[in-house]
Design a protein around this motif. Sequence first.
Motif, PDB file in Angstrom:
ATOM      1  N   ASN A   1       0.811  -1.227   0.000  1.00  8.58           N
ATOM      2  CA  ASN A   1       0.000   0.000   0.000  1.00  8.58           C
ATOM      3  C   ASN A   1       0.844   1.277   0.000  1.00  8.58           C
ATOM      4  OD1 ASN A   1      -0.427  -1.147   3.104  1.00  8.58           O
ATOM      5  ND2 ASN A   1      -0.106   1.074   3.129  1.00  8.58           N
ATOM      6  N   ARG A   2       1.849   1.252  -0.873  1.00  3.96           N
ATOM      7  CA  ARG A   2       2.676   2.430  -1.092  1.00  3.96           C
ATOM      8  C   ARG A   2       2.773   2.666  -2.590  1.00  3.96           C
ATOM      9  NH1 ARG A   2       1.947   2.599   3.587  1.00  3.96           N
ATOM     10  NH2 ARG A   2       3.434   2.846   5.304  1.00  3.96           N
ATOM     11  N   MET A   3       2.716   3.921  -2.978  1.00  5.26           N
ATOM     12  CA  MET A   3       2.994   4.244  -4.366  1.00  5.26           C
ATOM     13  C   MET A   3       4.406   4.848  -4.424  1.00  5.26           C
ATOM     14  SD  MET A   3       2.938   7.652  -5.236  1.00  5.26           S
ATOM     15  CE  MET A   3       3.725   8.549  -3.928  1.00  5.26           C
ATOM     16  N   PRO A   4       5.051   4.847  -5.611  1.00  7.76           N
ATOM     17  CA  PRO A   4       4.514   4.532  -6.926  1.00  7.76           C
ATOM     18  C   PRO A   4       4.517   3.032  -7.211  1.00  7.76           C
ATOM     19  CG  PRO A   4       6.794   5.158  -7.140  1.00  7.76           C
ATOM     20  CD  PRO A   4       6.441   5.349  -5.689  1.00  7.76           C
ATOM     21  N   ALA A   5       3.770   2.702  -8.243  1.00  7.34           N
ATOM     22  CA  ALA A   5       3.801   1.363  -8.819  1.00  7.34           C
ATOM     23  C   ALA A   5       3.641   1.540 -10.325  1.00  7.34           C
ATOM     24  CB  ALA A   5       2.688   0.490  -8.261  1.00  7.34           C
ATOM     25  N   ILE A   6       4.099   0.554 -11.067  1.00  2.90           N
ATOM     26  CA  ILE A   6       3.916   0.610 -12.516  1.00  2.90           C
ATOM     27  C   ILE A   6       3.370  -0.715 -13.016  1.00  2.90           C
ATOM     28  CG2 ILE A   6       5.791   2.277 -12.857  1.00  2.90           C
ATOM     29  CD1 ILE A   6       7.388  -0.119 -14.144  1.00  2.90           C
ATOM     30  N   VAL A   7       2.761  -0.654 -14.185  1.00  9.02           N
ATOM     31  CA  VAL A   7       2.437  -1.836 -14.972  1.00  9.02           C
ATOM     32  C   VAL A   7       2.996  -1.589 -16.366  1.00  9.02           C
ATOM     33  CG1 VAL A   7       0.643  -3.315 -15.927  1.00  9.02           C
ATOM     34  CG2 VAL A   7       0.348  -2.311 -13.647  1.00  9.02           C
ATOM     35  N   ASP A   8       3.897  -2.453 -16.792  1.00 14.19           N
ATOM     36  CA  ASP A   8       4.456  -2.380 -18.141  1.00 14.19           C
ATOM     37  C   ASP A   8       3.624  -3.298 -19.018  1.00 14.19           C
ATOM     38  OD1 ASP A   8       5.894  -2.317 -20.464  1.00 14.19           O
ATOM     39  OD2 ASP A   8       7.781  -3.037 -19.590  1.00 14.19           O
ATOM     40  N   THR A   9       2.846  -2.706 -19.911  1.00 16.79           N
ATOM     41  CA  THR A   9       1.955  -3.499 -20.752  1.00 16.79           C
ATOM     42  C   THR A   9       2.669  -4.132 -21.944  1.00 16.79           C
ATOM     43  OG1 THR A   9       1.302  -1.570 -22.085  1.00 16.79           O
ATOM     44  CG2 THR A   9      -0.002  -2.039 -20.100  1.00 16.79           C
ATOM     45  N   ALA A  10       3.932  -3.740 -22.161  1.00 19.68           N
ATOM     46  CA  ALA A  10       4.701  -4.309 -23.278  1.00 19.68           C
ATOM     47  C   ALA A  10       6.117  -4.639 -22.803  1.00 19.68           C
ATOM     48  CB  ALA A  10       4.738  -3.320 -24.440  1.00 19.68           C
TER      49      ALA A  10
ATOM     50  N   ALA B   1       9.793  -6.496 -22.261  1.00 15.53           N
ATOM     51  CA  ALA B   1      10.776  -6.881 -23.276  1.00 15.53           C
ATOM     52  C   ALA B   1      10.654  -8.329 -23.706  1.00 15.53           C
ATOM     53  CB  ALA B   1      12.189  -6.607 -22.757  1.00 15.53           C
ATOM     54  N   ASP B   2      10.142  -9.206 -22.812  1.00 16.10           N
ATOM     55  CA  ASP B   2      10.048 -10.620 -23.181  1.00 16.10           C
ATOM     56  C   ASP B   2       8.793 -10.956 -23.972  1.00 16.10           C
ATOM     57  OD1 ASP B   2       8.053 -10.526 -21.270  1.00 16.10           O
ATOM     58  OD2 ASP B   2       9.012 -11.926 -19.889  1.00 16.10           O
ATOM     59  N   GLY B   3       7.957  -9.951 -24.227  1.00 14.39           N
ATOM     60  CA  GLY B   3       6.751 -10.174 -25.014  1.00 14.39           C
ATOM     61  C   GLY B   3       5.650 -10.907 -24.284  1.00 14.39           C
ATOM     62  N   GLY B   4       5.837 -11.142 -22.991  1.00 20.15           N
ATOM     63  CA  GLY B   4       4.851 -11.879 -22.225  1.00 20.15           C
ATOM     64  C   GLY B   4       3.783 -11.000 -21.618  1.00 20.15           C
ATOM     65  N   ALA B   5       3.164 -11.497 -20.557  1.00 17.17           N
ATOM     66  CA  ALA B   5       2.093 -10.777 -19.883  1.00 17.17           C
ATOM     67  C   ALA B   5       2.630  -9.497 -19.261  1.00 17.17           C
ATOM     68  CB  ALA B   5       1.481 -11.665 -18.804  1.00 17.17           C
ATOM     69  N   PRO B   6       1.747  -8.517 -19.008  1.00 16.68           N
ATOM     70  CA  PRO B   6       2.181  -7.286 -18.368  1.00 16.68           C
ATOM     71  C   PRO B   6       2.935  -7.547 -17.064  1.00 16.68           C
ATOM     72  CG  PRO B   6      -0.047  -7.027 -19.195  1.00 16.68           C
ATOM     73  CD  PRO B   6       0.303  -8.483 -19.366  1.00 16.68           C
ATOM     74  N   VAL B   7       3.920  -6.707 -16.801  1.00 15.51           N
ATOM     75  CA  VAL B   7       4.735  -6.790 -15.593  1.00 15.51           C
ATOM     76  C   VAL B   7       4.330  -5.660 -14.654  1.00 15.51           C
ATOM     77  CG1 VAL B   7       7.062  -6.561 -14.637  1.00 15.51           C
ATOM     78  CG2 VAL B   7       6.685  -7.873 -16.751  1.00 15.51           C
ATOM     79  N   SER B   8       3.996  -5.984 -13.422  1.00 12.97           N
ATOM     80  CA  SER B   8       3.690  -4.961 -12.426  1.00 12.97           C
ATOM     81  C   SER B   8       4.791  -4.936 -11.378  1.00 12.97           C
ATOM     82  CB  SER B   8       2.328  -5.216 -11.779  1.00 12.97           C
ATOM     83  OG  SER B   8       2.321  -6.429 -11.059  1.00 12.97           O
ATOM     84  N   LEU B   9       5.087  -3.741 -10.908  1.00  6.91           N
ATOM     85  CA  LEU B   9       6.169  -3.560  -9.941  1.00  6.91           C
ATOM     86  C   LEU B   9       5.796  -2.489  -8.936  1.00  6.91           C
ATOM     87  CD1 LEU B   9       9.282  -3.454 -12.275  1.00  6.91           C
ATOM     88  CD2 LEU B   9       8.956  -5.108 -10.455  1.00  6.91           C
ATOM     89  N   PHE B  10       6.170  -2.720  -7.666  1.00  4.28           N
ATOM     90  CA  PHE B  10       6.138  -1.665  -6.667  1.00  4.28           C
ATOM     91  C   PHE B  10       7.550  -1.500  -6.124  1.00  4.28           C
ATOM     92  CE2 PHE B  10       5.455  -5.575  -4.347  1.00  4.28           C
ATOM     93  CZ  PHE B  10       6.031  -5.396  -3.100  1.00  4.28           C
ATOM     94  N   GLU B  11       7.759  -0.518  -5.245  1.00  6.43           N
ATOM     95  CA  GLU B  11       9.057  -0.080  -4.721  1.00  6.43           C
ATOM     96  C   GLU B  11       9.799   0.726  -5.788  1.00  6.43           C
ATOM     97  OE1 GLU B  11      10.635  -0.174  -1.677  1.00  6.43           O
ATOM     98  OE2 GLU B  11       8.780  -0.976  -0.816  1.00  6.43           O
ATOM     99  N   SER B  12       9.996   2.018  -5.491  1.00  5.71           N
ATOM    100  CA  SER B  12      10.525   2.941  -6.495  1.00  5.71           C
ATOM    101  C   SER B  12      11.930   2.556  -6.960  1.00  5.71           C
ATOM    102  CB  SER B  12      10.514   4.372  -5.955  1.00  5.71           C
ATOM    103  OG  SER B  12      11.236   4.474  -4.738  1.00  5.71           O
ATOM    104  N   GLY B  13      12.773   2.036  -6.071  1.00  7.88           N
ATOM    105  CA  GLY B  13      14.109   1.626  -6.497  1.00  7.88           C
ATOM    106  C   GLY B  13      14.066   0.473  -7.484  1.00  7.88           C
ATOM    107  N   ALA B  14      13.217  -0.502  -7.214  1.00  6.97           N
ATOM    108  CA  ALA B  14      13.072  -1.630  -8.137  1.00  6.97           C
ATOM    109  C   ALA B  14      12.514  -1.167  -9.476  1.00  6.97           C
ATOM    110  CB  ALA B  14      12.159  -2.691  -7.523  1.00  6.97           C
ATOM    111  N   ILE B  15      11.590  -0.221  -9.431  1.00  3.32           N
ATOM    112  CA  ILE B  15      11.017   0.311 -10.671  1.00  3.32           C
ATOM    113  C   ILE B  15      12.097   0.993 -11.507  1.00  3.32           C
ATOM    114  CG2 ILE B  15       9.413   2.007 -11.624  1.00  3.32           C
ATOM    115  CD1 ILE B  15       7.622   1.438  -9.134  1.00  3.32           C
ATOM    116  N   LEU B  16      12.944   1.803 -10.859  1.00  3.87           N
ATOM    117  CA  LEU B  16      14.007   2.480 -11.602  1.00  3.87           C
ATOM    118  C   LEU B  16      14.963   1.477 -12.234  1.00  3.87           C
ATOM    119  CD1 LEU B  16      14.864   5.459  -9.221  1.00  3.87           C
ATOM    120  CD2 LEU B  16      13.682   5.574 -11.418  1.00  3.87           C
TER     121      LEU B  16
END
Length: 233
Positions: free
Chosen positions: A50-59, A61-76
């Motif tokens: 329950n912390r932002m930011p978070a992202i969802v990468d809809t495309a 690099a591996d061409g698979g399902a969307p990737v979701s990530l939380f934790e700003s350092g991991a996102i960067l």
Amino acid sequence: MIDLHYWPTPNGHKVAIFLEEAELPYRIHPVDIGKGEQFHPEFLAIAPNNRMPAIVDTAPADGGAPVSLFESGAILMYLAEKTGRFLPSDLRARYEAVQWLMWQMGGLGPMLGQNHHFSRYAPEKIPYAIDRYQKETARLYGVLDRRLADRPFVAGEYSIADMAAYPWIVPYEAQGQRLEDYPNLHRWFDTIAARPAVIAAYEKGKALQPAPTPLTDEQRRNLFGQGGTGGSR
């Protein structure tokens, strides 16, 4: 396309800066942490802490399902690897950047966050806490100032380490600091503040940020009353 779940806090700004710098297409999904939107089930599905930011990468690099990530350092780190930018490929240079990113995540952000809390938001002003975190803020500013004495950016070249640290320095006055006391940090700060991508990221944040007003009881509960000291990480 990157879906950015975001509110204009220092941790939120980090990711917006990267996306602007890399010119990646992205959509902002506001997460108003004062209203408690970080606790909504649809947000918790991608950010269980329950912390932002978070992202969802809809495309991804591996061409698979969307990737979701939380934790700003991991996102960067993810975005740097996705684009091949702002994180060196050379082993030594790469870990120069990574270690300073971890320094921000483990020290600069949490300690300055406590400074903000006790200086600005705590319902009771506790002199010991305010003094303790302002002194720790000064120590960390000193670490960064010394690091920047012989290089233009934290890891040599402009990188995710700079993007992570800069937003935490922006509210330096509220942290009880003067940039004039840290000449190398001051030079670095002014250089980053003038970057067009940084300006653009902050302008998008301003469009979401309401005018400053005293926190309501509901906002205090949402920000500080459910197991945390804020809604960003």
